[in-house]
Design an enzyme around this catalytic site. Structure first.
Site: not given
Ligand code: 13P
Length: 335
Positions: A226, A83
């Site tokens: 999220s 990432d």
């Protein structure tokens, strides 16, 4: 099954019209939790590690834990993804370690903080594509800058400062030959994304749709995804935490994204909140306990529960057995 390329997972997701969650991990319990959630929901899964996670786990621990995951969960197609790689060199070390997918985030300079030029981004991403594709490894790039900071990486801007320009995105894909494109549409890393439920003004789904219409065959990536559920915030605050009220990305917006080319959805904060809430609860209710297993076990369970939910919501649930892994050498031949 060995670790598989992310390209295969995303191509399958595109065929099936679903999205795949990419979950950040740093340690054994988080890897166990996400693999258990994948097994429960029969989901292919992307496990990702930031530079910070690689440092925290000394890289080798993380990699070998992931090998253990493939041994213990042989039925789950699993990707190990880097990432926000900050440089060609960082991507190279991940490829050498055995990651099956890397993100070259050239939207920022190698300091991981200042927005870069388009030319720098193209050049760095192109170099990583050449290096990675020769080994069948997938490459994600980013155009436009996400808001927030994650593990020290990020310009710390709000999500609207550097939105992705759709025409520049088309040019970027053409010049780099990447596999997946992260776009900036108003989201940011971390818990504090929006100060109220996002609207079309703060979360630019229309921009995403515009990009998809120009690049209908490109796998899009939503970072900062999220949903920061109030229930998870409440648990933390109930047991002595001090989170300020905040809003994340509503699941229905992600589902709209999935209908419009989003194939990879990055989730980290929700899992961090779940783990912290579970640990706080044990400390609060039973302060006499000191065996780490007494709080890491419920933390791991909380992560499994919170990780399984998006797998169902994104549509990847039930697809683990759809396909056999394509060896990386064969992926390399296909580029
Ligand atoms: P969240 O902070 O919304 O979980 O985003 C994580 C992410 O995008 C990792 O790259």
């Amino acid at each position: 099954m060995p670790l598989v390329s992310m390209r295969q997972l995303l191509d399958e997701a595109a065929k099936g019209g679903y999205g795949v969650g990419a979950f950040n991990v740093n340690d054994m319990e988080q890897i166990q939790a996400i693999m258990e959630a994948a097994r429960e929901t029969k989901s292919p899964v992307i496990v990702q590690a930031s530079r910070g996670a690689r440092q925290y786990s000394q890289d080798n621990f993380l990699y070998h834990l992931m090998l253990a995951a493939t041994e213990l969960y042989p039925e789950i197609p699993t990707v190990l993804h880097l990432d926000h790689g900050n440089s060609v060199e960082t991507c190279k070390t991940a490829i050498d370690m055995g990651f099956t997918s890397v993100m070259m985030d050239g939207s920022l300079n190698p300091d991981g903080k200042t927005p870069s030029t388009f030319e720098y981004n193209v050049d760095a991403t192109r170099q990583v594509v050449e290096m990675a594709h020769a080994k069948g490894i997938t490459v994600e790039g980013e155009i436009g800058c996400l808001g927030g900071i994650e593990d020290g990486h990020g310009a710390g801007l709000d999500g609207l400062s550097h939105l992705t320009d759709p025409d520049q995105a088309v040019e970027f894909v053409k010049l780099t030959g990447l596999d997946a494109l992260a776009i900036a549409i108003g989201t940011s890393h971390g818990a504090y994304k929006f100060s109220s439920k996002p609207t079309g003004e703060t979360l630019k789904m229309a921009r995403l749709i515009e990009i998809h219409n120009k690049l209908p065959n490109v796998h899009l990536v939503m970072h900062g995804s999220s949903s920061v559920p109030k229930a998870l915030q409440d648990i933390i605050n109930q047991y002595g935490g001090k989170l300020k009220p905040t809003w994340g990305v509503p699941v229905e917006e992600i589902q709209l994204g999935i209908k419009n080319g989003v194939r990879k959805i990055n989730v980290d904060t929700d899992n961090r909140l779940a783990i912290t809430g579970a640990i706080r609860k044990v400390f609060w209710e039973t302060p006499e306990k000191f065996d780490p297993r007494d709080y890491l076990t419920p933390a791991r369970e909380a992560f499994t529960t919170v990780g399984a939910a998006p797998m169902t919501q994104f549509g990847q649930a039930g697809h683990a057995g759809d396909y056999a892994p394509i060896p990386l050498e064969e992926m390399a031949r296909r580029y």
